[in-house]
Design a protein around this motif. Structure first.
Motif, PDB file in Angstrom:
ATOM      1  N   ILE A 196       6.299 -22.330  11.185  1.00  0.00           N
ATOM      2  CA  ILE A 196       5.589 -21.421  12.421  1.00  0.00           C
ATOM      3  C   ILE A 196       5.447 -20.225  11.898  1.00  0.00           C
ATOM      4  CG2 ILE A 196       6.260 -20.444  14.467  1.00  0.00           C
ATOM      5  CD1 ILE A 196       7.544 -23.201  15.088  1.00  0.00           C
ATOM      6  N   CYS A 197       6.414 -19.350  11.166  1.00  0.00           N
ATOM      7  CA  CYS A 197       6.269 -18.083  10.725  1.00  0.00           C
ATOM      8  C   CYS A 197       4.982 -18.004   9.801  1.00  0.00           C
ATOM      9  CB  CYS A 197       7.694 -17.436  10.155  1.00  0.00           C
ATOM     10  SG  CYS A 197       7.623 -15.931   9.698  1.00  0.00           S
ATOM     11  N   ALA A 198       4.835 -18.853   9.039  1.00  0.00           N
ATOM     12  CA  ALA A 198       3.682 -18.650   8.022  1.00  0.00           C
ATOM     13  C   ALA A 198       2.384 -18.933   8.615  1.00  0.00           C
ATOM     14  CB  ALA A 198       3.958 -19.792   6.918  1.00  0.00           C
ATOM     15  N   ASP A 199       2.442 -19.885   9.446  1.00  0.00           N
ATOM     16  CA  ASP A 199       0.980 -19.970  10.317  1.00  0.00           C
ATOM     17  C   ASP A 199       0.657 -18.857  10.933  1.00  0.00           C
ATOM     18  OD1 ASP A 199      -1.281 -21.285  11.548  1.00  0.00           O
ATOM     19  OD2 ASP A 199      -0.035 -21.675  13.247  1.00  0.00           O
ATOM     20  N   LEU A 200       1.687 -18.144  11.782  1.00  0.00           N
ATOM     21  CA  LEU A 200       1.361 -17.173  12.372  1.00  0.00           C
ATOM     22  C   LEU A 200       1.090 -15.818  11.866  1.00  0.00           C
ATOM     23  CD1 LEU A 200       3.540 -17.435  15.401  1.00  0.00           C
ATOM     24  CD2 LEU A 200       1.407 -18.038  15.342  1.00  0.00           C
ATOM     25  N   GLY A 201       1.780 -15.663  10.619  1.00  0.00           N
ATOM     26  CA  GLY A 201       1.684 -14.632   9.812  1.00  0.00           C
ATOM     27  C   GLY A 201       0.210 -14.600   8.917  1.00  0.00           C
ATOM     28  N   SER A 202      -0.472 -15.943   8.459  1.00  0.00           N
ATOM     29  CA  SER A 202      -1.559 -15.995   7.932  1.00  0.00           C
ATOM     30  C   SER A 202      -2.664 -15.711   9.149  1.00  0.00           C
ATOM     31  CB  SER A 202      -1.793 -17.412   7.477  1.00  0.00           C
ATOM     32  OG  SER A 202      -1.858 -18.220   8.337  1.00  0.00           O
ATOM     33  N   ARG A 203      -2.551 -15.972  10.047  1.00  0.00           N
ATOM     34  CA  ARG A 203      -3.412 -15.682  11.495  1.00  0.00           C
ATOM     35  C   ARG A 203      -3.198 -14.276  11.387  1.00  0.00           C
ATOM     36  NH1 ARG A 203      -4.362 -20.142  15.266  1.00  0.00           N
ATOM     37  NH2 ARG A 203      -3.517 -21.896  14.646  1.00  0.00           N
ATOM     38  N   THR A 204      -2.297 -13.485  11.348  1.00  0.00           N
ATOM     39  CA  THR A 204      -2.021 -12.142  11.848  1.00  0.00           C
ATOM     40  C   THR A 204      -2.973 -11.315  10.478  1.00  0.00           C
ATOM     41  OG1 THR A 204      -0.296 -12.413  12.798  1.00  0.00           O
ATOM     42  CG2 THR A 204      -0.689 -10.025  12.090  1.00  0.00           C
ATOM     43  N   ILE A 205      -2.587 -11.620   9.290  1.00  0.00           N
ATOM     44  CA  ILE A 205      -3.267 -10.826   8.149  1.00  0.00           C
ATOM     45  C   ILE A 205      -4.762 -11.174   8.198  1.00  0.00           C
ATOM     46  CG2 ILE A 205      -1.332 -10.798   6.955  1.00  0.00           C
ATOM     47  CD1 ILE A 205      -2.537 -13.018   5.315  1.00  0.00           C
ATOM     48  N   ARG A 206      -5.270 -12.187   8.876  1.00  0.00           N
ATOM     49  CA  ARG A 206      -6.773 -12.793   8.714  1.00  0.00           C
ATOM     50  C   ARG A 206      -7.250 -11.968  10.142  1.00  0.00           C
ATOM     51  NH1 ARG A 206      -5.364 -18.015   7.406  1.00  0.00           N
ATOM     52  NH2 ARG A 206      -5.716 -18.635   9.657  1.00  0.00           N
ATOM     53  N   GLU A 207      -6.554 -11.267  10.763  1.00  0.00           N
ATOM     54  CA  GLU A 207      -6.892 -10.506  12.115  1.00  0.00           C
ATOM     55  C   GLU A 207      -7.321 -11.433  13.127  1.00  0.00           C
ATOM     56  OE1 GLU A 207      -9.763  -7.748  10.881  1.00  0.00           O
ATOM     57  OE2 GLU A 207      -8.366  -6.256   9.727  1.00  0.00           O
ATOM     58  N   ILE A 251      -5.230 -12.797  15.284  1.00  0.00           N
ATOM     59  CA  ILE A 251      -4.622 -12.268  16.476  1.00  0.00           C
ATOM     60  C   ILE A 251      -5.026 -11.018  17.149  1.00  0.00           C
ATOM     61  CG2 ILE A 251      -2.066 -11.661  17.281  1.00  0.00           C
ATOM     62  CD1 ILE A 251      -2.143 -14.445  16.204  1.00  0.00           C
ATOM     63  N   ASP A 252      -5.503 -10.107  16.574  1.00  0.00           N
ATOM     64  CA  ASP A 252      -6.449  -8.841  16.892  1.00  0.00           C
ATOM     65  C   ASP A 252      -7.369  -9.369  17.653  1.00  0.00           C
ATOM     66  OD1 ASP A 252      -4.369  -7.358  15.926  1.00  0.00           O
ATOM     67  OD2 ASP A 252      -5.519  -6.778  14.178  1.00  0.00           O
ATOM     68  N   ALA A 253      -8.192 -10.480  17.263  1.00  0.00           N
ATOM     69  CA  ALA A 253      -9.587 -10.855  17.859  1.00  0.00           C
ATOM     70  C   ALA A 253      -9.225 -11.450  19.089  1.00  0.00           C
ATOM     71  CB  ALA A 253     -10.233 -11.928  16.785  1.00  0.00           C
ATOM     72  N   MET A 254      -8.036 -12.275  19.114  1.00  0.00           N
ATOM     73  CA  MET A 254      -7.658 -12.922  20.544  1.00  0.00           C
ATOM     74  C   MET A 254      -7.368 -11.806  21.536  1.00  0.00           C
ATOM     75  SD  MET A 254      -5.391 -15.957  19.031  1.00  0.00           S
ATOM     76  CE  MET A 254      -4.670 -16.426  20.839  1.00  0.00           C
ATOM     77  N   MET A 255      -6.708 -10.582  20.806  1.00  0.00           N
ATOM     78  CA  MET A 255      -6.293  -9.814  21.964  1.00  0.00           C
ATOM     79  C   MET A 255      -7.695  -9.073  22.816  1.00  0.00           C
ATOM     80  SD  MET A 255      -2.596  -8.300  20.240  1.00  0.00           S
ATOM     81  CE  MET A 255      -2.550  -7.132  21.387  1.00  0.00           C
ATOM     82  N   VAL A 256      -8.635  -8.860  21.691  1.00  0.00           N
ATOM     83  CA  VAL A 256      -9.750  -8.165  22.038  1.00  0.00           C
ATOM     84  C   VAL A 256     -10.497  -9.127  23.055  1.00  0.00           C
ATOM     85  CG1 VAL A 256     -12.195  -7.316  21.202  1.00  0.00           C
ATOM     86  CG2 VAL A 256     -10.046  -6.965  19.903  1.00  0.00           C
ATOM     87  N   LEU A 257     -10.678 -10.022  23.111  1.00  0.00           N
ATOM     88  CA  LEU A 257     -11.088 -11.293  23.929  1.00  0.00           C
ATOM     89  C   LEU A 257     -10.297 -11.565  25.160  1.00  0.00           C
ATOM     90  CD1 LEU A 257     -12.325 -13.747  21.408  1.00  0.00           C
ATOM     91  CD2 LEU A 257     -13.661 -12.266  22.392  1.00  0.00           C
ATOM     92  N   GLY A 258      -9.183 -10.847  25.303  1.00  0.00           N
ATOM     93  CA  GLY A 258      -8.371 -10.686  26.511  1.00  0.00           C
ATOM     94  C   GLY A 258      -7.477 -12.162  26.603  1.00  0.00           C
ATOM     95  N   VAL A 259      -7.323 -12.884  25.318  1.00  0.00           N
ATOM     96  CA  VAL A 259      -6.145 -13.954  25.510  1.00  0.00           C
ATOM     97  C   VAL A 259      -4.923 -13.447  24.799  1.00  0.00           C
ATOM     98  CG1 VAL A 259      -5.932 -16.385  24.086  1.00  0.00           C
ATOM     99  CG2 VAL A 259      -8.196 -15.487  24.851  1.00  0.00           C
ATOM    100  N   SER A 260      -4.159 -14.065  25.760  1.00  0.00           N
ATOM    101  CA  SER A 260      -2.616 -13.444  25.133  1.00  0.00           C
ATOM    102  C   SER A 260      -1.921 -14.287  24.082  1.00  0.00           C
ATOM    103  CB  SER A 260      -1.570 -13.774  26.524  1.00  0.00           C
ATOM    104  OG  SER A 260      -0.509 -13.498  26.019  1.00  0.00           O
TER     105      SER A 260
END
Length: 271
Positions: free
Chosen positions: A122-133, A135-144
């Motif tokens: 879980i940590c590796a999956d979310l970490g790779s999503r974070t460094i690929r930005e 998570i930031d794209a989801m927040m920009v689109l209004g998705v929590s």
């Protein structure tokens, strides 16, 4: 002529900085825990993500948990058997070993496996999503990200921990019974009768409650560290190691608190 004032750094400054950072991390994890609890009751619920994560964590944890439960139950039974034999209380070996497995060993073994196998993924999956930005794209689109990604993973870890705890309890008790009767020459009737005489239903409930709480901590810490990596791909590897270590520390601390409260509030059977 200008003079420069040199300030001496206190030798305790690095220790204070680390302590401050640790307290800040603890506060952030606590705040995220509250956010996760609130988001659990919001809709829409990510059922597909939950099922996928549940199946993944269960698939990577079930065999290691079953294999680890056998030596755990055997070691506890053999150690308690030798101690009860020294004081002439062989008839209580079954109750002592079974209660130790159900209350202490089973939820701990379950969560160690869930955190080591499922939590690190879980940590590796979310970490790779974070460094690929992502998570930031989801927040920009209004998705929590908490509701979309974290809540299904935390609930999946809790559910798998609760179910695996029952399996580990059965495997550990059966392994303890085998080693007590076959290796130590114990009596099957004495093993079963002592367990039924001293065990109570609340012992099973507290073990299950521990597993659920520990699963929540494993999923929460893994998600928190995965959402906060530093340093690119290398940082993802670092946060995976950190998530496992932090989960283990919280696991034993919370286990101590729950055990003390339970033993103080719930009287032993026959007391």
């Amino acid at each position: 002529m200008s003079t420069r004032t040199s300030r001496k750094t206190s030798p305790l400054a690095p220790v204070a900085a680390k302590a401050t950072g640790a307290m800040r991390e603890f506060g952030n994890i606590f705040a995220m825990a509250l956010d996760v609890i609130v988001q659990m009751f919001k809709r829409p619920f990510q059922a597909k993500e939950f099922i996928q994560q549940f199946w993944f964590i269960a698939s990577v944890s079930i065999m290691p948990a079953a294999l680890v439960a056998i030596p755990f139950g055997a070691v506890i039974t053999l150690q308690l058997g030798s101690l009860t034999a020294q004081i002439g209380a062989d008839s209580f070996n079954g109750a002592a070993s079974v209660l130790a497995v159900i209350q202490q060993a089973s939820p701990i073994v379950t969560t160690l496996v869930v955190a080591g196998a499922g939590g690190s993924a879980i940590c590796a999956d979310l970490g790779s999503r974070t460094i690929r930005e992502e998570i930031d794209a989801m927040m920009v689109l209004g998705v929590s990200p908490i509701q979309r990604l974290v809540v299904p993973r935390v609930l999946a870890a809790m559910g798998v921990a609760a179910l695996l705890n029952g399996m580990v309890s059965v495997v550990g008790v059966c392994g303890g019974y085998f080693f007590n009767v076959v290796v130590q020459g114990g009596t099957p009737g004495a093993f079963l009768s002592s367990f039924s005489a001293l065990a109570q239903l609340s012992d099973l409930w507290v073990g299950t409650l521990k597993a659920v709480i520990f699963g929540f901590l494993a999923g929460l810490v893994a998600s928190y560290r995965g959402l906060n990596p530093k340093g690119g791909p290398k940082g993802v590897g670092d946060v995976v190691n950190q998530s496992v270590v932090i989960t283990f520390l919280l696991l034993f601390l919370v286990n101590l608190v729950i055990s003390v409260v339970y033993l103080q509030l719930v009287p032993a059977k026959g007391a």
